[in-house]
Design a protein around this motif. Sequence first.
Motif, PDB file in Angstrom:
ATOM      1  N   GLU A 276      -8.501   4.807   4.449  1.00 44.94           N
ATOM      2  CA  GLU A 276      -6.876   4.897   4.306  1.00 44.94           C
ATOM      3  C   GLU A 276      -6.462   4.521   2.712  1.00 44.94           C
ATOM      4  OE1 GLU A 276      -2.742   2.965   5.970  1.00 44.94           O
ATOM      5  OE2 GLU A 276      -4.479   3.048   7.049  1.00 44.94           O
ATOM      6  N   THR A 277      -6.768   3.510   2.440  1.00 45.07           N
ATOM      7  CA  THR A 277      -6.788   2.946   1.120  1.00 45.07           C
ATOM      8  C   THR A 277      -7.258   3.972  -0.129  1.00 45.07           C
ATOM      9  OG1 THR A 277      -6.728   0.641   1.781  1.00 45.07           O
ATOM     10  CG2 THR A 277      -7.147   0.775  -0.768  1.00 45.07           C
TER      11      THR A 277
ATOM     12  N   LYS B 163       6.776   7.034  -4.256  1.00 48.21           N
ATOM     13  CA  LYS B 163       7.326   5.645  -3.385  1.00 48.21           C
ATOM     14  C   LYS B 163       8.811   5.937  -3.380  1.00 48.21           C
ATOM     15  CE  LYS B 163       3.517   3.079  -5.545  1.00 48.21           C
ATOM     16  NZ  LYS B 163       3.024   1.740  -6.146  1.00 48.21           N
TER      17      LYS B 163
ATOM     18  N   GLN C 210       0.780  -1.117   0.044  1.00 46.62           N
ATOM     19  CA  GLN C 210      -0.015   0.105  -0.074  1.00 46.62           C
ATOM     20  C   GLN C 210       0.836   1.224   0.026  1.00 46.62           C
ATOM     21  OE1 GLN C 210      -2.286   0.776   3.521  1.00 46.62           O
ATOM     22  NE2 GLN C 210      -4.049   1.388   2.456  1.00 46.62           N
ATOM     23  N   PHE C 211       2.088   1.121   0.813  1.00 48.56           N
ATOM     24  CA  PHE C 211       2.740   2.449   1.034  1.00 48.56           C
ATOM     25  C   PHE C 211       4.350   2.328  -0.039  1.00 48.56           C
ATOM     26  CE2 PHE C 211       0.407   2.798   4.769  1.00 48.56           C
ATOM     27  CZ  PHE C 211       0.346   4.551   4.692  1.00 48.56           C
TER      28      PHE C 211
ATOM     29  N   THR D  80     -13.385  10.003   1.429  1.00 51.29           N
ATOM     30  CA  THR D  80     -12.704   8.885   1.936  1.00 51.29           C
ATOM     31  C   THR D  80     -12.889   8.358   3.393  1.00 51.29           C
ATOM     32  OG1 THR D  80     -11.074  10.516   3.016  1.00 51.29           O
ATOM     33  CG2 THR D  80     -10.326  10.043   0.487  1.00 51.29           C
TER      34      THR D  80
ATOM     35  N   VAL E 295       0.962  11.451   6.502  1.00 54.06           N
ATOM     36  CA  VAL E 295       1.353  11.374   4.952  1.00 54.06           C
ATOM     37  C   VAL E 295       1.688  12.808   4.657  1.00 54.06           C
ATOM     38  CG1 VAL E 295      -0.142   9.571   4.467  1.00 54.06           C
ATOM     39  CG2 VAL E 295      -0.815  11.642   4.272  1.00 54.06           C
TER      40      VAL E 295
ATOM     41  N   LEU F 101      -5.048   6.749  -0.278  1.00 54.75           N
ATOM     42  CA  LEU F 101      -3.794   6.975  -0.849  1.00 54.75           C
ATOM     43  C   LEU F 101      -4.021   6.723  -2.455  1.00 54.75           C
ATOM     44  CD1 LEU F 101      -1.979   4.437   1.616  1.00 54.75           C
ATOM     45  CD2 LEU F 101      -1.625   6.943   1.296  1.00 54.75           C
ATOM     46  N   ARG F 102      -5.322   6.197  -2.800  1.00 53.05           N
ATOM     47  CA  ARG F 102      -5.648   5.989  -4.125  1.00 53.05           C
ATOM     48  C   ARG F 102      -5.754   7.516  -4.973  1.00 53.05           C
ATOM     49  NH1 ARG F 102      -9.667   6.041  -7.814  1.00 53.05           N
ATOM     50  NH2 ARG F 102     -11.133   6.658  -6.013  1.00 53.05           N
TER      51      ARG F 102
ATOM     52  N   TYR G 124      -4.602  10.354  -3.660  1.00 50.89           N
ATOM     53  CA  TYR G 124      -3.497  11.192  -3.252  1.00 50.89           C
ATOM     54  C   TYR G 124      -2.448  10.178  -3.320  1.00 50.89           C
ATOM     55  CZ  TYR G 124      -7.448  14.338  -2.502  1.00 50.89           C
ATOM     56  OH  TYR G 124      -8.521  14.745  -2.369  1.00 50.89           O
ATOM     57  N   PRO G 125      -1.697   9.335  -4.278  1.00 49.85           N
ATOM     58  CA  PRO G 125      -0.763   8.598  -3.909  1.00 49.85           C
ATOM     59  C   PRO G 125       0.587   9.046  -3.593  1.00 49.85           C
ATOM     60  CG  PRO G 125      -0.922   8.867  -6.443  1.00 49.85           C
ATOM     61  CD  PRO G 125      -2.162   9.648  -5.627  1.00 49.85           C
ATOM     62  N   LEU G 126       1.226   8.438  -2.666  1.00 45.65           N
ATOM     63  CA  LEU G 126       2.659   8.946  -2.294  1.00 45.65           C
ATOM     64  C   LEU G 126       3.582   8.584  -3.203  1.00 45.65           C
ATOM     65  CD1 LEU G 126       2.185   7.330   1.214  1.00 45.65           C
ATOM     66  CD2 LEU G 126       1.836   9.731   0.682  1.00 45.65           C
TER      67      LEU G 126
END
Length: 592
Positions: free
Chosen positions: A569-570, A580, A167-168, A531, A511, A573-574, A576-578
Motif C-alpha cells: 500500500e505504501t 492531499k 500516509q494519506f 507494488t 483510492v 501511494l508512493r 501514485y500519490p493522492l
Amino acid sequence: MSGSNKNGNKSRWQISTERFASVFLLWVSATSQQRHFRTLLRFVIVVSMLVTAYALVFQALMTFEGQSHSLVTGFYWALSTMTTLGYGDIAFTSDLGRIFSIFVLLSGMIFMLVLLPVTFIELFWAPWMDARAADLVPRSVPEHIHGHVILTFYGPVASALIEKLNQFGYPYIVILPDIEEVKRLVDKGIRTIYGELNDPETYLRARVEHAALVATTRSDIVNTSVVFTVRGITSSTKVIATVREDSAVEILKLAGSSRVLDLTRLMAEALARRAIGGPGFSHIVGRIDDLLIAEIDASRTNLVGENYVNAQRQTQVSIVGFWARGQFEIGQADSTIDANSVLVLAGTKQQIKEFDANYRAEEASVKSKPVIIIGGGRVGRSTATALKRRGIDYRIVEPLEERIHDPEKYVHGSGSDKSALQRAGIEDAPTIIITTRDDETNIYLTIHCRLLRPDIQIISRATFERNVPTLHRAGSNIVMSYASMGSNALFNLLQRSDLLMIAEGLDVFKVPVPKGLAGKSLLEASFREATNCSVIGIDTDDETITGVGPDTILPETGEIVLIGTPQGETEFLRLYPLEKLAEPQQVTRKLE
C-alpha cells in the motif's frame, strides 16, 4: 536610522516584557508554586531573625570588651561572618567573643552556603525554569489549518492512526494535559499541543470547528467529558469515542458522540472470523461497499493442486491470494493452491455463494471439535460470543476462578499448563485463539501451543504493532494487531470506509483512479508486480465492477479497490500519490 533602531529595540523590549509577564503570571498562579513561595518566605524570615539576633549579641559582647559599634555595624559583621567573607576589620579580643564568632561562622555555612541555595533552587529557580519551559509548549494550531484530526491520547492506536494519516495526507494534532508528555512528543516530531481536555478554550485553540474528526480513546468518563465539551462548541464536527463498558454506550451517544466504537468487540469479531470450522464453507472477513472479502481453508475446496491462473479462470470471484504460515502472498501466474493455505476471495454476495456451491470438496466436513480460547477477559468472552454466532463450539481456558461462568465451556487453568490445554481438547481442536493483552505472554503461549500441536491454527492478539513479527516467528498463523485494528476503524469513519484491515499484514483500500493509469487495462498498468497490490473492484458512479481481469479498463473517473500488504500500500501511494486534502502543518508555539 537611529530612530528605526530605537523603535526596534523598544519593540523587542516590549515583547520581552510581555513574555516575562506571562511566564511570571503562569509561575505565581500555580497552586504548588504559591506553597513554595510561602515556604521560601518563611525561610528568609528565619534567616533575617537569626542575623538580627547575632547583631544584637555582637553589640552586647563588644560592649563587654569595651568596644562600641552601631547596630548597622552589627548587621555588617554578622552577614560578613555568616557568608564566610570575613573582612577582618572588626574582631573580638576575648575568648567568649571568638567562641561566638565560631558559632556564627558555622551556622552561616549551614544556612547561607547550604540551605539557602538549595531552598532557592528547589522552591524558586527550578519552578521558574519549568514555567518558562511550559510557556514555550505548543498550545494552538495555525489559523489556516482545516480538515485536521484531533486526538486526545497518544498510545498504540493513536500512533498507528498518525502513521496512516501521514500516509494519506491528513493533518492531525494531539491534545494532552501533561506538559512533560507534550514536550517529549514534540521532541519526537509528533504534532502535539498542551491543554486541559475539559476546557472549551483548548478546543477553540485546536480549531475544532474546522476539524474533520475528533477521536477520543481514553476512559469512558473522560471520553464523555471530551464529547460534551466539544459539542458545546460545535455540532458539525464528527466526534468518535471508544468505549470500554456496555453501559457507557448510551451515555456517550447522549453526550453527542457521532459514533461509539467498542474496540474490544471489534477485536473479538476479527479473531473469531479467522477461526477454522463451523457449518459455513467460506466465511466473510470484511466488506467494502458491495464488495465482500472472504476466506476459505483451501483443503476444503476441490482446487487443491490447481494452478492459480487456471483456478481464477474457473470462477467469477477474484482469488486474490493466500495465507501461508502467517504471510500473505498475492496470487501469481506460477502459484499453486496448497492444502495448507487459506485462500482470500473477493466478490459480490452472489458470487461468493456460487463459489461455495461449485468448489466445495466432497470430503469437506464441518469441524465439530471446539476452538480453544486462552483468556477469559473481555476479549476472550466476546470472541466466544462471536464464535457462537458462527455456529462454532469453543472452550475457554481461564486461570481466575471468578471469571468462570459456565463449567461446560470453561476450563480452569493456565494456558501455559499442558494438562489444562489437554482438558480443553488441544489434541483435536482446529484452532487456538490467544486473547491476553500482554504481548510477552502471548509470545510464550504461542510457542508453547506450537510445540504441543505443530499442525494447529494459532490466532493471536497483539497490543503493539512492533510485536507482530515476533508473534509470527513464534508460530502464530494469524496475528490481529489491536493498534492497527483501532486505527483502521477510526480511519474508516474518517474516509467513509475506504480502508479495511483484513488482518495484520493485509489491507483493503480504495483510492481514486490515478491520472497516469486512466484508460489503461490492468495488464498495461502492470503495477501488481511493482507494488504487490491487486485490484479487486472498480467503483464508478453507475456501478461497482467485480471480477476484474487483465483486460479490464480503468475508467477516467471513479475509484479502484485494492488489496495488499501495508508495504505494498505504501509503495502504491508512493508511485501514485493522492491529491492531499491539506498539508500537515506545524503547530504554533502559542496563540497570538
